[in-house]
Motif scaffolding. Structure first.
Motif, PDB file in Angstrom:
ATOM      1  N   GLY A  98       0.783  -1.128  -0.180  1.00 13.04           N
ATOM      2  CA  GLY A  98       0.302   0.002   0.142  1.00 13.04           C
ATOM      3  C   GLY A  98       0.900   1.429   0.391  1.00 13.04           C
ATOM      4  O   GLY A  98       2.007   1.017  -0.502  1.00 13.04           O
ATOM      5  N   SER A  99       0.114   2.197   0.518  1.00  9.52           N
ATOM      6  CA  SER A  99       0.872   3.487   0.037  1.00  9.52           C
ATOM      7  C   SER A  99       2.168   3.822   1.405  1.00  9.52           C
ATOM      8  O   SER A  99       2.294   3.243   2.496  1.00  9.52           O
ATOM      9  CB  SER A  99       0.186   4.851   0.526  1.00  9.52           C
ATOM     10  N   GLN A 100       2.828   4.481   1.109  1.00 13.61           N
ATOM     11  CA  GLN A 100       3.964   4.805   2.263  1.00 13.61           C
ATOM     12  C   GLN A 100       3.894   5.649   3.347  1.00 13.61           C
ATOM     13  O   GLN A 100       4.360   5.304   4.299  1.00 13.61           O
ATOM     14  CB  GLN A 100       5.188   6.814   1.223  1.00 13.61           C
ATOM     15  N   GLU A 101       2.941   6.396   3.150  1.00 13.02           N
ATOM     16  CA  GLU A 101       2.385   7.012   4.264  1.00 13.02           C
ATOM     17  C   GLU A 101       1.839   5.610   5.061  1.00 13.02           C
ATOM     18  O   GLU A 101       2.150   6.462   6.889  1.00 13.02           O
ATOM     19  CB  GLU A 101       1.246   8.031   3.911  1.00 13.02           C
ATOM     20  N   LYS A 102       0.754   4.848   5.156  1.00 19.15           N
ATOM     21  CA  LYS A 102       0.272   3.728   5.635  1.00 19.15           C
ATOM     22  C   LYS A 102       0.885   2.498   5.421  1.00 19.15           C
ATOM     23  O   LYS A 102      -0.342   1.898   4.612  1.00 19.15           O
ATOM     24  CB  LYS A 102      -0.871   4.382   5.964  1.00 19.15           C
ATOM     25  N   PRO A 103       1.432   1.764   5.109  1.00 21.63           N
ATOM     26  CA  PRO A 103       2.362   0.914   4.864  1.00 21.63           C
ATOM     27  C   PRO A 103       0.982  -0.519   5.264  1.00 21.63           C
ATOM     28  O   PRO A 103       1.287  -0.083   6.861  1.00 21.63           O
ATOM     29  CB  PRO A 103       3.312   0.790   4.278  1.00 21.63           C
ATOM     30  N   SER A 104       1.002  -1.542   4.976  1.00 25.22           N
ATOM     31  CA  SER A 104       0.409  -2.513   5.409  1.00 25.22           C
ATOM     32  C   SER A 104       1.083  -3.207   5.998  1.00 25.22           C
ATOM     33  O   SER A 104       2.515  -3.529   5.519  1.00 25.22           O
ATOM     34  CB  SER A 104      -0.429  -3.305   4.441  1.00 25.22           C
ATOM     35  N   PRO A 105       0.758  -4.142   7.017  1.00 24.22           N
ATOM     36  CA  PRO A 105       1.699  -4.876   7.604  1.00 24.22           C
ATOM     37  C   PRO A 105       1.765  -6.422   6.735  1.00 24.22           C
ATOM     38  O   PRO A 105       2.990  -6.733   7.234  1.00 24.22           O
ATOM     39  CB  PRO A 105       1.450  -5.423   9.055  1.00 24.22           C
ATOM     40  N   TYR A 106       0.494  -6.976   6.275  1.00 27.34           N
ATOM     41  CA  TYR A 106       0.568  -7.197   4.489  1.00 27.34           C
ATOM     42  C   TYR A 106       0.740  -7.045   4.013  1.00 27.34           C
ATOM     43  O   TYR A 106       0.520  -5.516   3.550  1.00 27.34           O
ATOM     44  CB  TYR A 106      -0.438  -8.573   5.492  1.00 27.34           C
ATOM     45  N   THR A 107       0.971  -8.148   2.188  1.00 27.24           N
ATOM     46  CA  THR A 107       0.814  -7.463   1.577  1.00 27.24           C
ATOM     47  C   THR A 107      -1.473  -6.850   1.055  1.00 27.24           C
ATOM     48  O   THR A 107      -2.073  -7.617   1.719  1.00 27.24           O
ATOM     49  CB  THR A 107       0.632  -8.645   0.382  1.00 27.24           C
ATOM     50  N   ALA A 108      -1.313  -5.608   0.547  1.00 29.62           N
ATOM     51  CA  ALA A 108      -2.404  -5.059   0.755  1.00 29.62           C
ATOM     52  C   ALA A 108      -3.307  -5.855   0.123  1.00 29.62           C
ATOM     53  O   ALA A 108      -3.558  -6.324  -1.395  1.00 29.62           O
ATOM     54  CB  ALA A 108      -2.065  -3.704   0.583  1.00 29.62           C
ATOM     55  N   LYS A 109      -4.939  -5.961   0.267  1.00 26.12           N
ATOM     56  CA  LYS A 109      -5.659  -6.354  -0.491  1.00 26.12           C
ATOM     57  C   LYS A 109      -5.641  -5.059  -1.707  1.00 26.12           C
ATOM     58  O   LYS A 109      -5.607  -4.679  -1.894  1.00 26.12           O
ATOM     59  CB  LYS A 109      -7.675  -5.862   0.301  1.00 26.12           C
ATOM     60  N   GLY A 110      -5.972  -6.276  -2.950  1.00 25.36           N
ATOM     61  CA  GLY A 110      -5.888  -4.814  -3.935  1.00 25.36           C
ATOM     62  C   GLY A 110      -4.444  -4.491  -5.152  1.00 25.36           C
ATOM     63  O   GLY A 110      -4.948  -3.440  -5.682  1.00 25.36           O
ATOM     64  N   HIS A 111      -3.537  -4.708  -4.265  1.00 25.43           N
ATOM     65  CA  HIS A 111      -2.550  -4.556  -4.663  1.00 25.43           C
ATOM     66  C   HIS A 111      -2.071  -4.325  -5.997  1.00 25.43           C
ATOM     67  O   HIS A 111      -1.237  -3.867  -6.720  1.00 25.43           O
ATOM     68  CB  HIS A 111      -1.363  -4.726  -3.680  1.00 25.43           C
TER      69      HIS A 111
END
Length: 183
Positions: A98-111
């Motif tokens: 996901g984003s630089q500002e709020k990265p997911s701790p996992y692979t983001a849904k819909g990446h």
């Protein structure tokens, strides 16, 4: 040249079309910082064990690029079509968390859709739409965006590609018995 592009100088040199290569480099310049240091799998459930370390996503991307290049040879993709495929191989997971500002701790849904989401300033550049289209389908049957899923492969092509991959010198498939006991 930006830090992500520097990591992939050898791969970028394989992209013959300067417009495609320039676009890929420019998109790489927008990559989040986590891309350079993240393991390939954030849960260790997926990807080979040597990709589950710091920098594993770089190794994964190199492997995807290598395989894409091999399959371009097998399927006779050449010229700008090949260059767009190789560019997509390099870009497909840049924003996997996901984003630089709020990265997911996992692979983001819909990446699969995040190259488009995080690079709107490149809309209109030659080859952008095709590279984004290729990135959006990289999850195959696991794509959240069903419209982006690639079509089912012809069964003859599937057998050929399976044989081709299994015969590449750079591919190691850790099946250790002569007879499969179970799959």
């Amino acid at each position: 040249m930006n830090s992500v592009a520097k990591e992939f100088e050898a791969e970028l040199a394989c992209i013959g079309n300067s417009e495609v290569r320039g676009l890929v480099v420019d998109i790489m310049g927008k990559a989040p910082d986590y891309f350079l240091t993240s393991p390939s799998s954030m849960t260790s459930k997926y990807h080979p064990i040597d990709e589950q370390v710091e920098g594993g996503k770089l190794l994964h991307t190199r492997r995807v690029f290598w395989m894409a290049n091999e399959l371009c040879r097998s399927q006779e993709f050449v010229g700008v079509e090949r260059d767009c495929l190789l560019g997509a191989a390099l870009l497909h997971d840049l924003w996997f968390r996901g984003s630089q500002e709020k990265p997911s701790p996992y692979t983001a849904k819909g990446h699969e859709d995040f190259v488009r989401k995080y690079t709107p300033d490149f809309v209109g550049r030659k080859y952008y739409a095709e590279i984004v289209r290729l990135c959006e389908g990289h999850g195959g049957i696991w794509c959240d965006n069903k419209a982006a899923r690639p079509p089912k492969m012809d069964p003859r092509t599937l057998v050929h590609v399976s044989d081709y991959i299994a015969s590449r010198r750079g591919v190691f498939i850790p099946i250790t018995t002569k007879k499969a006991e179970s799959w």
